[in-house]
Design a protein around this motif. Sequence first.
Motif, mmCIF file in Angstrom:
data_model
loop_
_atom_site.group_PDB
_atom_site.id
_atom_site.type_symbol
_atom_site.label_atom_id
_atom_site.label_comp_id
_atom_site.label_asym_id
_atom_site.label_seq_id
_atom_site.Cartn_x
_atom_site.Cartn_y
_atom_site.Cartn_z
ATOM 1 N N UNK A 127 0.957 -1.207 0.084
ATOM 2 C CA UNK A 127 -0.170 0.107 0.102
ATOM 3 C C UNK A 127 1.296 1.560 -0.253
ATOM 4 N N UNK A 128 1.739 1.514 0.632
ATOM 5 C CA UNK A 128 2.568 2.585 0.580
ATOM 6 C C UNK A 128 3.813 2.650 -0.989
ATOM 7 N N UNK A 129 3.253 1.194 -1.833
ATOM 8 C CA UNK A 129 4.353 2.217 -3.407
ATOM 9 C C UNK A 129 2.729 2.574 -4.189
ATOM 10 N N UNK A 130 1.334 2.677 -3.945
ATOM 11 C CA UNK A 130 0.527 3.087 -4.360
ATOM 12 C C UNK A 130 0.807 4.073 -5.094
#
Lengths: 186, 273
Positions: free
Chosen positions: B7-10
Amino acid sequence: MPYTETTELVRALRQGDQQAFNRLVMLYQEKIYNLALGYVKQEDEAKDLAQDIFITVFRQLDKLRDDSSFAAWLYQIALNHCRNRYKKLSRRGFFKSQPVDDPESGFTLTSDSNPEIDLERQRTNHMVRQAITALPPAEKEIILLRDIQDLSYDEVSAILDIPIGTVKSKLNRARMSLKKRLTKLM
Amino acid sequence: MKCHEISSLFTDYADNSLDAPTLKKFKGHLDNCAHCSREWREFSLTIQLVQGLEPVRPPADLLMGIHQKLAKKGFWSRFFELLGQHNFPMSIPAAATTFTLAMLAAFIVKNTPLNKPVDPLQPTRQNSEQIATRQPHTYIPDAMFAATSTAKHSEWGTPSPAPRLDLDQYTLPMHQSKYAAARHLLSPDLVATVTMPDQATQRAFLNDLSKRNWQTHFMSNGLLLIHVPQSQLADFHNLISQKPCTLLPPESASTTYGNPKKILTVAIRLQKK
């Protein structure tokens, strides 16, 4: 951003050209007004806020060191005004008194499209705006600058005075937060 | 790669800014994780919705309102502008100093007694040795005769039964009133005309008078006004009885005269033989 035109207008304004100020307002009024609207929701309040922002720009132009960085400087002034106005209105309970389904942002049908699709799109836009408005100020700010104002990471970084990496991570968190709110609404 | 890392790379994935190895891991996780895959779809949709928002058109009178607000000036800006418009012949500190000095001078002049009446008890070179001790008396430059008539204020326009002193004959009041009724204020309760054979007798009389603790006003060389407590009227009779004198009204010869007033105003006219 019309870089060269803005820079020339700022120079002309420094030399006392009042028309240059009018032109600058016309260039940026939509962005600044929408930024203000993202903070205060109410259109009259947003208009008053946008006017105050441009008045501050006019009066403090001599504090702008680099004419080419006018846009970033303008957004910094705008954000300061928005934050202060948001706090002031929050203290007065302005946002609590605003109806959830604001009649002023009511849906209007346009004649050149399918009424059902148009109405659905407006309803969705309304919900998205509400979800943005309901975000915490720091998250709302970065969504407004990057996704609504369509500013680059460099510009957002300059305006908020934080590294680009921080801008990206904050933006990601803000988008996740917005996604959760929208999921609930939709 | 684990779910919480995905999710932190979305945002980076949406911006196509992931490097090749990370992108491979990211896509591989999405293909195998239904939860993260759904999260990504919602995230992507959110970005589309937000970025697809149509900007609201600003009101047409926004610029006009700016100029109207700029035209309105605050109090201080108008004040300093007004100051700047006037070419004063002196600076503001100099004007303030001049004003202060003028006010100070006016205060001093106002509080300085002018035209001080002659005080018969004022020691001169001749009599300063003779009058060794005397009580200090109060000198009030702005004082009028006291109102001691039994008549009520509402009756000022009517003649008073109390004897009137013809003041113009002896002196002028320090502040003449333009109202005729105000002259009533100058009416004493009784008038004593005391005949003095010589200066020495007069000095002795004044010396005796000054020993009494009565408030005394020296109106002129031959006219005094004293306030005598009614209870001490007998003492006053005793003082003047040693000299040839007349009392007006005649009933003031009684020690009960003036009751129930506590203080009587007595005019003493010193008359040469």
